[in-house]
Enzyme design. Structure first.
Site, mmCIF file in Angstrom:
data_model
loop_
_atom_site.group_PDB
_atom_site.id
_atom_site.type_symbol
_atom_site.label_atom_id
_atom_site.label_comp_id
_atom_site.label_asym_id
_atom_site.label_seq_id
_atom_site.Cartn_x
_atom_site.Cartn_y
_atom_site.Cartn_z
ATOM 1 N N ASP A 167 8.857 -9.307 -10.158
ATOM 2 C CA ASP A 167 7.449 -9.158 -9.788
ATOM 3 C C ASP A 167 6.787 -8.323 -10.901
ATOM 4 O O ASP A 167 7.483 -7.665 -11.683
ATOM 5 C CB ASP A 167 7.382 -8.448 -8.429
ATOM 6 C CG ASP A 167 5.981 -8.027 -8.076
ATOM 7 O OD1 ASP A 167 5.110 -8.896 -7.987
ATOM 8 O OD2 ASP A 167 5.755 -6.805 -7.914
ATOM 9 N N ASP A 181 3.138 -6.358 -10.779
ATOM 10 C CA ASP A 181 2.432 -5.124 -10.389
ATOM 11 C C ASP A 181 3.337 -4.190 -9.582
ATOM 12 O O ASP A 181 3.901 -4.594 -8.564
ATOM 13 C CB ASP A 181 1.201 -5.459 -9.523
ATOM 14 C CG ASP A 181 0.154 -6.241 -10.296
ATOM 15 O OD1 ASP A 181 -0.097 -5.892 -11.458
ATOM 16 O OD2 ASP A 181 -0.410 -7.190 -9.727
HETATM 17 P P1 TMP Z 1 1.910 -9.232 -6.652
HETATM 18 O O1 TMP Z 1 1.561 -8.810 -8.051
HETATM 19 O O2 TMP Z 1 2.854 -8.298 -5.967
HETATM 20 O O3 TMP Z 1 2.389 -10.626 -6.606
HETATM 21 O O4 TMP Z 1 0.586 -9.166 -5.742
HETATM 22 C C1 TMP Z 1 -0.710 -9.208 -6.177
HETATM 23 C C2 TMP Z 1 -1.512 -8.078 -5.584
HETATM 24 O O5 TMP Z 1 -2.890 -8.252 -5.979
HETATM 25 C C3 TMP Z 1 -1.557 -7.999 -4.073
HETATM 26 O O6 TMP Z 1 -0.916 -6.829 -3.613
HETATM 27 C C4 TMP Z 1 -3.023 -7.908 -3.702
HETATM 28 C C5 TMP Z 1 -3.712 -7.638 -5.019
HETATM 29 N N1 TMP Z 1 -5.086 -8.174 -5.146
HETATM 30 C C6 TMP Z 1 -6.069 -7.331 -5.668
HETATM 31 O O7 TMP Z 1 -5.801 -6.176 -5.974
HETATM 32 N N2 TMP Z 1 -7.323 -7.829 -5.824
HETATM 33 C C7 TMP Z 1 -7.664 -9.103 -5.472
HETATM 34 O O8 TMP Z 1 -8.825 -9.518 -5.646
HETATM 35 C C8 TMP Z 1 -6.639 -9.961 -4.933
HETATM 36 C C9 TMP Z 1 -6.954 -11.365 -4.533
HETATM 37 C C10 TMP Z 1 -5.359 -9.439 -4.786
#
Ligand code: TMP
Length: 300
Positions: A41, A43
């Site tokens: 992953d 973030d």
């Molecule tokens: P991931 O990187 O763990 O796959 O998840 C993406 C993260 O992005 C999720 O925790 C929610 C976040 N997010 C934002 O911060 N802003 C946004 O506009 C959207 C759609 C998601």
């Protein structure tokens, strides 16, 4: 439960079942680097959760649109939907609809409010985002050993690749980013998003696609067409994530042995029990990637 303090700092690593972990390590070592792949992953896993006492930005938050009104609108969506993302009382089907709604609205605002490729480069240059210490060394080691790395994110592929470019200052032929990918017009303006939206709750579905050999759909990242990176044949997995849901990133792969490494960044007290059972190795307190680097060196 075995608990080891690493680096002499407050970072801790928790291993719930060290016998099982040891067995998995031995099995992966026997298979060697030719059978191994890494699924990570982005973030809060490859990137630091805290930077100078402030929350590090996610790939979505990094994008700054020229008209601040659109940044505000996206921020309002974040404030509404983010708590729902982590609300344990919402049934899964309902939450999936909410996440589809959030991603749909955010992507529409990015298109409507205008994003350019240059704008992305500038946003990343100013962003509060940093890789955990040891990530560059980990990617270098895996490249040297010919181990493919799939960065799997519900964020934005173009941002992730720009962060790699600007923070690591080089590209890796073994790294592929599977995430929401922007399509720009001839003037460099965001026009649409490619393919099906990847949100936090459908990462598993996309895992099925990635089980196909990379050369079937590697038009975005050069170098991965090489047969040696074909993921189906790599049945040992090192998985890195910061959410329980990230464990689903390896669904669809018929893996033999998987070592899962978790990073529990926040509300440690609330989630420790659940995380330490779910992950083979669990890092607390925004640990560095040095432990994983050591493990990967041992596995390859
Ligand atoms: P991931 O990187 O763990 O796959 O998840 C993406 C993260 O992005 C999720 O925790 C929610 C976040 N997010 C934002 O911060 N802003 C946004 O506009 C959207 C759609 C998601």
């Amino acid at each position: 439960m075995e608990q080891i303090v690493v680096n002499g700092s407050e970072s801790q690593v928790v291993v719930d079942d060290s016998n099982l972990l040891q067995k998995k390590i031995s099995a992966i070592r026997v298979g060697g680097p030719g059978k191994l792949q890494v699924i990570a992953d982005f973030d809060g896993t490859l990137t630091k959760y805290w930077i100078d006492g402030c929350r590090g930005q996610g790939s979505h938050n990094v994008v700054q649109q020229e008209d601040p009104e659109f940044n505000d609108k996206r921020q309002k969506l974040y404030e509404y939907y983010h708590p729902l993302e982590f609300d344990p009382t919402i049934p899964l089907d309902e939450k999936t609809k909410l996440m589809e709604e959030w991603w749909g609205k955010t992507h529409a605002l990015l298109i409507e409010g205008g994003v350019t490729y240059n704008g992305i480069q500038n946003s990343v240059a100013k962003a509060r985002i940093a890789f955990r210490d040891g990530v560059t060394e980990l990617l270098e080691l895996l490249e040297e050993k010919g181990v493919p790395v799939l960065i799997f994110s519900a964020g934005l592929a173009d941002i992730i690749e720009e962060v790699l470019k600007q923070k690591v200052h080089r590209s890796f032929k073994n790294v592929r980013v599977v995430s929401n990918r922007m399509v720009f017009d001839e003037n460099g303006h965001l026009q649409s998003f490619k393919g099906k939206t990847i949100h936090v709750l459908n990462k598993n579905e996309h895992a099925l696609d990635m089980a196909a050999p990379l050369h079937d759909h590697c038009d975005d990242v050069k170098g991965l067409g090489d047969e040696k990176y074909a993921l189906k044949k790599r049945t040992n997995v090192l998985l890195l994530g910061d959410h329980i849901g990230d464990l689903g990133m390896s669904n669809g792969l018929d893996y033999e042995t998987r070592i899962s490494v978790g990073f529990l960044n926040d509300r440690v007290e609330d989630s420790l029990e659940c995380y330490r059972k779910a992950f083979d190795i669990l890092y607390l307190n925004d640990a560095s990637m040095h432990g994983v680097l050591k493990l990967a060196t041992h596995l390859c």
